[in-house]
Design a protein around this motif. Structure first.
Motif, short mmCIF file in Angstrom:
data_model
loop_
_atom_site.label_atom_id
_atom_site.label_comp_id
_atom_site.label_asym_id
_atom_site.label_seq_id
_atom_site.Cartn_x
_atom_site.Cartn_y
_atom_site.Cartn_z
N GLU A 167 29.95 94.94 26.90
CA GLU A 167 29.52 94.48 25.58
C GLU A 167 29.48 92.96 25.48
O GLU A 167 28.98 92.43 24.48
CB GLU A 167 30.45 95.03 24.50
N GLU A 168 30.00 92.26 26.47
CA GLU A 168 29.95 90.80 26.42
C GLU A 168 28.50 90.34 26.43
O GLU A 168 27.58 91.04 26.88
CB GLU A 168 30.72 90.20 27.59
N ILE A 169 28.28 89.13 25.96
CA ILE A 169 26.91 88.66 25.75
C ILE A 169 26.15 88.48 27.06
O ILE A 169 24.94 88.71 27.11
CB ILE A 169 26.90 87.37 24.92
N GLY A 170 26.82 88.12 28.15
CA GLY A 170 26.12 87.93 29.42
C GLY A 170 25.42 89.19 29.90
O GLY A 170 24.20 89.20 30.14
N ALA B 48 33.41 82.14 20.14
CA ALA B 48 33.36 81.29 21.34
C ALA B 48 33.95 81.96 22.57
O ALA B 48 33.97 81.36 23.64
CB ALA B 48 34.12 79.98 21.07
N GLY B 49 34.37 83.22 22.46
CA GLY B 49 35.01 83.89 23.58
C GLY B 49 34.08 84.16 24.75
O GLY B 49 34.54 84.38 25.87
N GLY B 50 32.77 84.15 24.52
CA GLY B 50 31.81 84.38 25.59
C GLY B 50 31.25 83.12 26.23
O GLY B 50 30.25 83.18 26.96
N LEU B 51 31.88 81.99 25.96
CA LEU B 51 31.37 80.72 26.49
C LEU B 51 31.22 80.71 28.00
O LEU B 51 30.32 80.05 28.54
CB LEU B 51 32.32 79.57 26.08
N HIS B 52 32.09 81.43 28.70
CA HIS B 52 32.09 81.36 30.17
C HIS B 52 30.78 81.85 30.77
O HIS B 52 30.51 81.59 31.95
CB HIS B 52 33.25 82.18 30.73
N HIS B 53 29.95 82.52 29.99
CA HIS B 53 28.65 82.98 30.51
C HIS B 53 27.60 81.86 30.56
O HIS B 53 26.52 82.09 31.11
CB HIS B 53 28.12 84.12 29.63
N PHE B 54 27.89 80.68 30.00
CA PHE B 54 26.84 79.68 29.80
C PHE B 54 27.21 78.30 30.37
O PHE B 54 27.10 77.29 29.67
CB PHE B 54 26.53 79.56 28.31
N PRO B 55 27.58 78.22 31.63
CA PRO B 55 27.95 76.91 32.19
C PRO B 55 26.78 75.94 32.31
O PRO B 55 26.99 74.73 32.42
CB PRO B 55 28.52 77.26 33.57
N LYS B 56 25.54 76.44 32.28
CA LYS B 56 24.38 75.56 32.46
C LYS B 56 23.72 75.15 31.15
O LYS B 56 22.80 74.34 31.14
CB LYS B 56 23.35 76.26 33.35
N TYR C 73 42.90 78.73 16.58
CA TYR C 73 41.95 78.62 17.69
C TYR C 73 42.67 78.89 19.01
O TYR C 73 43.92 78.90 19.08
CB TYR C 73 41.34 77.22 17.74
N LEU C 74 41.89 79.08 20.06
CA LEU C 74 42.45 79.31 21.39
C LEU C 74 41.86 78.31 22.39
O LEU C 74 41.16 78.68 23.33
CB LEU C 74 42.16 80.74 21.86
N PRO C 75 42.16 77.00 22.22
CA PRO C 75 41.54 76.01 23.11
C PRO C 75 41.93 76.17 24.57
O PRO C 75 41.17 75.76 25.46
CB PRO C 75 42.04 74.68 22.53
N HIS C 76 43.08 76.77 24.84
CA HIS C 76 43.49 76.97 26.23
C HIS C 76 42.65 78.05 26.92
O HIS C 76 42.75 78.20 28.15
CB HIS C 76 44.98 77.32 26.30
N ARG C 77 41.83 78.76 26.17
CA ARG C 77 40.94 79.76 26.76
C ARG C 77 39.53 79.23 26.98
O ARG C 77 38.69 79.95 27.52
CB ARG C 77 40.88 81.01 25.85
N TRP C 78 39.25 78.01 26.56
CA TRP C 78 37.91 77.46 26.80
C TRP C 78 37.71 77.23 28.30
O TRP C 78 38.66 76.89 29.03
CB TRP C 78 37.75 76.13 26.08
N PRO C 79 36.49 77.36 28.81
CA PRO C 79 36.25 77.04 30.22
C PRO C 79 36.58 75.58 30.54
O PRO C 79 36.47 74.70 29.68
CB PRO C 79 34.74 77.29 30.38
N ASP C 80 37.00 75.33 31.76
CA ASP C 80 37.37 73.96 32.16
C ASP C 80 36.22 72.99 31.99
O ASP C 80 36.43 71.80 31.74
CB ASP C 80 37.84 73.96 33.63
N TRP C 81 34.99 73.48 32.13
CA TRP C 81 33.82 72.60 32.06
C TRP C 81 33.35 72.36 30.64
O TRP C 81 32.39 71.62 30.41
CB TRP C 81 32.67 73.20 32.87
N PHE C 82 33.98 72.95 29.64
CA PHE C 82 33.50 72.89 28.26
C PHE C 82 33.55 71.46 27.73
O PHE C 82 34.61 70.87 27.57
CB PHE C 82 34.36 73.81 27.39
N ALA C 83 32.38 70.89 27.49
CA ALA C 83 32.26 69.52 26.95
C ALA C 83 31.04 69.51 26.03
O ALA C 83 29.96 69.07 26.40
CB ALA C 83 32.09 68.51 28.08
#
Length: 277
Positions: free
Chosen positions: A91-94, A120-128, A151-161
């Motif tokens: 069911e995740e967006i990816g 924002a929990g599905g952010l990891h699908h969009f590194p590009k 919020y859960l900032p410790h769950r954001w991807p490392d590349w999130f900027a």
């Protein structure tokens, strides 16, 4: 030609008094946590827009990792008492984008209405992708302060900027500030503080109507029309003012209103059902 898809990334249960708040100020939030009644399972909508200037995703839904025992901080009263998530990996967006014949790697922009995990929990699908979030939302959500605020900032991807939006493009209808995203000027971000201080919404201009992708400005269309604020908004005044502005916009132009947890939102989009007075 703009085509918008509704993608349901699982479901969520919240306390009934979160959907429609009771009381004022701090006591409204206390009443929400002490409420014993749960809502029905509500959808977690994300939105995918096929736009001539590129694929646009608005909110990413949540992640199946919410089922892991230590995903949420156990010390936090809201995550312990106020919410239950139900998201399966498929069911995740990816995976759902791929089911539509679209690739997450081809997404040009990801717009986040706010940074709560069910958006924002599905952010990891969009590194590009280029990710946009309001500056005030990002600042509120960071670090220990962000954790305390839910919020859960410790769950954001490392590349999130993300690119931080300051709404410097002037007024748009009843909204005193805006940010025009597309060259065609048909995708506009507007500040809609209330559910969080930095919340934003996305207005998509079609030939004869608008689509108002509303995040958590309200939990359904009826609550917006009635001006009923939710049970966790940090400011009664900001939330009420935002709902008044949205209702004013809907009176001046035919508008499809799409909150993120409204069970009827997908149907209104499919049938082009506008907000009625």
């Amino acid at each position: 030609m703009i085509r918008i898809h509704a993608i349901q990334t699982g479901g969520v249960w919240i306390r009934s008094r979160q959907r429609e708040g009771f009381g004022r100020g701090t006591m409204r939030r206390v009443h929400t946590l002490l409420d014993r009644q749960w809502t029905e399972r509500l959808p977690i909508w994300a939105w995918v827009m096929e736009h001539p200037e590129g694929l646009i995703v608005i909110d990413t839904g949540d992640t199946a990792k919410t089922a892991e025992p230590d995903y949420f901080p156990r010390w936090h009263p809201y995550f312990r008492l106020g919410v239950r998530m139900d998201v399966k990996p498929e069911e995740e967006i990816g995976p759902q984008l791929k089911g539509l014949g679209l690739s997450p790697d081809d997404v040009r922009w990801v717009i986040l209405t706010h940074l709560h995990t069910d958006h924002a929990g599905g952010l990891h699908h969009f590194p590009k992708a280029e990710i946009l979030v309001s500056r005030s939302e990002y600042q509120s959500a960071r670090g220990t302060g962000g954790l305390l605020r839910g919020y859960l900032p410790h769950r954001w991807p490392d590349w999130f900027a993300p690119r931080l939006v300051d709404f410097s493009d002037g007024s748009f209808g009843p909204f005193s500030k805006s940010h025009v995203l597309t060259r065609a000027q048909d995708v506009i971000l507007v500040p809609t503080p209330g559910h969080t201080y930095g919340h934003l919404s996305v207005i998509v201009r079609q030939d004869d109507h608008d689509v108002f992708i509303a995040g958590d400005t309200s939990y359904n269309e009826a609550l917006m029309k009635e001006g009923k604020i939710d049970g966790v908004a940090p400011s009664d005044e900001l939330a009420a003012d935002t709902l008044r502005r949205i209702a004013q916009h809907c009176r001046t132009r035919p508008t499809i209103y799409l909150p993120s947890h409204d069970p009827d939102a997908q149907n209104r989009l499919a049938t082009r059902r506008y907000v009625q007075d």
